[in-house]
Design an enzyme around this catalytic site. Sequence first.
Site, PDB file in Angstrom:
ATOM      1  N   LYS A 169       1.166  -1.042   0.163  1.00 52.12           N
ATOM      2  CA  LYS A 169      -0.021   0.186  -0.662  1.00 52.12           C
ATOM      3  C   LYS A 169       0.534   0.893  -0.315  1.00 52.12           C
ATOM      4  CE  LYS A 169      -2.002   3.171   2.379  1.00 52.12           C
ATOM      5  NZ  LYS A 169      -2.276   3.844   1.182  1.00 52.12           N
TER       6      LYS A 169
ATOM      7  N   GLY B  53       6.443   4.632   8.066  1.00 46.58           N
ATOM      8  CA  GLY B  53       5.558   6.045   8.718  1.00 46.58           C
ATOM      9  C   GLY B  53       6.177   6.783  10.063  1.00 46.58           C
ATOM     10  N   SER B  54       4.909   7.932  10.419  1.00 49.54           N
ATOM     11  CA  SER B  54       5.251   8.176  11.859  1.00 49.54           C
ATOM     12  C   SER B  54       4.450   7.670  12.648  1.00 49.54           C
ATOM     13  CB  SER B  54       3.861   9.334  11.610  1.00 49.54           C
ATOM     14  OG  SER B  54       2.503   8.899  12.071  1.00 49.54           O
ATOM     15  N   THR B  55       5.658   8.106  13.971  1.00 44.38           N
ATOM     16  CA  THR B  55       4.801   6.781  15.182  1.00 44.38           C
ATOM     17  C   THR B  55       3.612   6.973  15.399  1.00 44.38           C
ATOM     18  OG1 THR B  55       7.433   7.816  16.001  1.00 44.38           O
ATOM     19  CG2 THR B  55       5.953   6.702  17.446  1.00 44.38           C
TER      20      THR B  55
ATOM     21  N   GLU C 271       9.514   1.465  10.930  1.00 41.41           N
ATOM     22  CA  GLU C 271      10.729   2.253  11.232  1.00 41.41           C
ATOM     23  C   GLU C 271       9.680   3.261  11.352  1.00 41.41           C
ATOM     24  OE1 GLU C 271      12.629   5.182   9.987  1.00 41.41           O
ATOM     25  OE2 GLU C 271      12.303   4.194   7.711  1.00 41.41           O
TER      26      GLU C 271
ATOM     27  N   CYS D 245      13.425  11.219   7.211  1.00 38.49           N
ATOM     28  CA  CYS D 245      13.654  10.351   9.085  1.00 38.49           C
ATOM     29  C   CYS D 245      15.215  10.451   9.319  1.00 38.49           C
ATOM     30  CB  CYS D 245      12.919   8.907   9.412  1.00 38.49           C
ATOM     31  SG  CYS D 245      13.637   7.944   8.087  1.00 38.49           S
TER      32      CYS D 245
ATOM     33  N   GLU E 160       9.651  14.966  14.930  1.00 37.57           N
ATOM     34  CA  GLU E 160      10.121  15.032  14.037  1.00 37.57           C
ATOM     35  C   GLU E 160       9.240  16.202  13.475  1.00 37.57           C
ATOM     36  OE1 GLU E 160       9.322  11.496  11.439  1.00 37.57           O
ATOM     37  OE2 GLU E 160      10.670  12.005  11.047  1.00 37.57           O
TER      38      GLU E 160
HETATM   39  P1  NAD Z   1       0.969   8.312   7.973  1.00 29.04           P
HETATM   40  O1  NAD Z   1       2.119   7.292   8.977  1.00 29.04           O
HETATM   41  O2  NAD Z   1       0.148   8.837   8.606  1.00 29.04           O
HETATM   42  O3  NAD Z   1       1.070   7.376   7.172  1.00 29.04           O
HETATM   43  C1  NAD Z   1       2.136   6.599   6.359  1.00 29.04           C
HETATM   44  C2  NAD Z   1       1.555   5.089   5.321  1.00 29.04           C
HETATM   45  O4  NAD Z   1       0.392   4.806   6.264  1.00 29.04           O
HETATM   46  C3  NAD Z   1       0.358   5.839   4.247  1.00 29.04           C
HETATM   47  O5  NAD Z   1       0.791   5.122   3.711  1.00 29.04           O
HETATM   48  C4  NAD Z   1      -0.727   6.041   4.614  1.00 29.04           C
HETATM   49  O6  NAD Z   1      -2.066   5.640   3.828  1.00 29.04           O
HETATM   50  C5  NAD Z   1      -0.457   4.960   6.299  1.00 29.04           C
HETATM   51  N1  NAD Z   1      -1.387   4.403   7.206  1.00 29.04           N
HETATM   52  C6  NAD Z   1      -2.060   5.910   7.518  1.00 29.04           C
HETATM   53  N2  NAD Z   1      -2.882   5.393   8.422  1.00 29.04           N
HETATM   54  C7  NAD Z   1      -2.882   4.267   8.501  1.00 29.04           C
HETATM   55  C8  NAD Z   1      -3.490   3.578   9.656  1.00 29.04           C
HETATM   56  N3  NAD Z   1      -4.576   3.544  10.708  1.00 29.04           N
HETATM   57  N4  NAD Z   1      -3.111   2.021   9.750  1.00 29.04           N
HETATM   58  C9  NAD Z   1      -2.263   1.271   7.941  1.00 29.04           C
HETATM   59  N5  NAD Z   1      -1.579   2.135   7.830  1.00 29.04           N
HETATM   60  C10 NAD Z   1      -2.191   3.398   7.440  1.00 29.04           C
HETATM   61  O7  NAD Z   1       2.115   9.831   7.279  1.00 29.04           O
HETATM   62  P2  NAD Z   1       1.649  11.309   7.120  1.00 29.04           P
HETATM   63  O8  NAD Z   1       0.571  11.488   7.935  1.00 29.04           O
HETATM   64  O9  NAD Z   1       1.522  10.896   5.419  1.00 29.04           O
HETATM   65  O10 NAD Z   1       3.271  12.307   7.600  1.00 29.04           O
HETATM   66  C11 NAD Z   1       2.990  12.542   8.455  1.00 29.04           C
HETATM   67  C12 NAD Z   1       4.824  12.467   9.790  1.00 29.04           C
HETATM   68  O11 NAD Z   1       4.733  10.856   9.357  1.00 29.04           O
HETATM   69  C13 NAD Z   1       5.434  13.546   8.794  1.00 29.04           C
HETATM   70  O12 NAD Z   1       4.950  14.893   9.729  1.00 29.04           O
HETATM   71  C14 NAD Z   1       6.502  12.863   9.402  1.00 29.04           C
HETATM   72  O13 NAD Z   1       6.785  13.313  10.919  1.00 29.04           O
HETATM   73  C15 NAD Z   1       6.196  11.414   9.612  1.00 29.04           C
HETATM   74  N6  NAD Z   1       6.560  10.354   8.666  1.00 29.04           N
HETATM   75  C16 NAD Z   1       7.536   9.799   8.820  1.00 29.04           C
HETATM   76  C17 NAD Z   1       8.421   9.028   7.306  1.00 29.04           C
HETATM   77  C18 NAD Z   1       9.517   8.012   7.846  1.00 29.04           C
HETATM   78  O14 NAD Z   1      10.482   7.869   6.592  1.00 29.04           O
HETATM   79  N7  NAD Z   1      10.059   8.001   9.205  1.00 29.04           N
HETATM   80  C19 NAD Z   1       7.552   9.007   6.822  1.00 29.04           C
HETATM   81  C20 NAD Z   1       6.551   9.271   6.328  1.00 29.04           C
HETATM   82  C21 NAD Z   1       5.707  10.746   7.743  1.00 29.04           C
END
Ligand code: NAD
Length: 493
Positions: A190, A243-245, A265, A299, A396
């Site tokens: 995804k 993605g995000s924490t 991660e 990150c 972050e």
């Molecule tokens: P996010 O964590 O919400 O999204 C990352 C992925 O997770 C996307 O594919 C999203 O569709 C999916 N996702 C979201 N909610 C989900 C759920 N409940 N269940 C399963 N999958 C889900 O990130 P964001 O809102 O796009 O970005 C927010 C913050 O996250 C950024 O500002 C940054 O601080 C952090 N971030 C970190 C990384 C990293 O490489 N560590 C990458 C992207 C974002």
Amino acid sequence: MHTDNDAYCRALAFIRRPHALLIDGSWQVAQAGASLETFDPSSGEPIGRIACADASDVDMAVGAARNAFAGWRATKPNLRRDLLLSIADAIDAHAEELAYIEAIEAGKIFAKVRAVEVPNASSMFRYYAGWCDKIHGTTHRSSAPGDKLAFVLREPVGVVAQILPWNFPLGMAAMKLAPGLAAGCVSVLKPAEETSLSALRLGELMLGAGLPAGVVNIVTGRGGETGAALVAHPGIDKVAFTGSTATGRAIIAAAGPNLTRMSLELGGKAPNIVCADADLDEVVPASTYGQFFNGGQNCLAVSRMLVHASRHDEMVERLAAAAADFRVGGWDDAQADMGPLVSARQLDRVMDYVRIGREEGAAVVTGGERMARPGFFMAPTVLAGCTDDMRVVREEIFGPVVAIQTFSDTDEAIERVNGHQYGLSGAVWTQNLSLAQRFIQELRLGTVSINAPMAGDRDLPLGGFRQSGWGRENGVEGLSLYLEAKTVVMTSL
Ligand code: NAD
């Protein structure tokens, strides 16, 4: 400049056409017919639409993967290797087109994506192709009574849900797919809703390279719907997420009841420790790049600078000058150092952090403004006078913002870094080997780089301590995430 280029025209045609879900080797429309817009961050304009998969689409994708698992895990290692190499060749053969898709949709500089990110994606497939026929078990002489032969097999985990962020869409797809496929796993991928197009094009290329139906399925859509349905699905054996924490926690809550394996991660707030003896002629350009590259949406970005108090004023002045010189441009600006932020939402989020920093008492030395042009552009920003209790230091930001702080002795610097919620990576600048050794041993970070800002390296483990996540990707550790150990004990007849 690009309009008479075939690859650009193919990329545009791909971006604009309707997109479907990859399920069981064919492109299928979302059952409920839902879709969402995708944007060009350099202009702020919509450029296409992607399908929004709901729980029933996800269920079909997981079912297709499960059906494909027996065949893929039984595929001979040399055939898996050859297929991964063919995928790498297909990426290279379409590198220009993929680079256009990625640059336009993710707001990246085309010249850099073409030169670095697309070749990195194909090299990720080549690297893990090399592992396919080198996944060995071990044999043991058992100490238990009797004459027993014991051995350990390494078997694929099964059906994996791989959830991608938007900051390096193609690279992250390769980083998740390649080790999983090498291990014999099958995937439901995804991509992030902001940046799904390069993964969809990669899906076409993988099918063209001979990937059997169902081995990789791609579902696009919103995180809260498509992603949430995927991670909670009982047919998923493992989730690999970047993605995000906050989303990491939501995934743990959703997948935990099924005891689904997980690698996460998550965030980072890489400290950039500049010691009293550091050579600022090296620190300044490397740190400017290490923080603002990809608009700071990284990150590993060195977004928290801890400068020895004796060098603080000089550092602030030089970093601010370098940040002001860091060229910001649209995807087709070959001279640009960084592009726009990925979305209006991310721009708002980052600008909000600048406001919070000001309110908390930080000084905006340069930047801090949206740029007066269409698109999601923001000037590289340096915040000085930051302290550990400020949100701009604790959280972050994921944008072109660096927070500068001071320290006065080594113990204090180590304690403050180790006390931070994130422990993904960090850099130390010193000419003193003993001091460098001290930091290497005592910093509780997944990666410590000495006299260099951190950059991801395909061969080396990537992941962090504390709230930066669980597990390590890349290298052989990345492969291990997709393998289970099976112990066999045979008694002599
Ligand atoms: P996010 O964590 O919400 O999204 C990352 C992925 O997770 C996307 O594919 C999203 O569709 C999916 N996702 C979201 N909610 C989900 C759920 N409940 N269940 C399963 N999958 C889900 O990130 P964001 O809102 O796009 O970005 C927010 C913050 O996250 C950024 O500002 C940054 O601080 C952090 N971030 C970190 C990384 C990293 O490489 N560590 C990458 C992207 C974002």
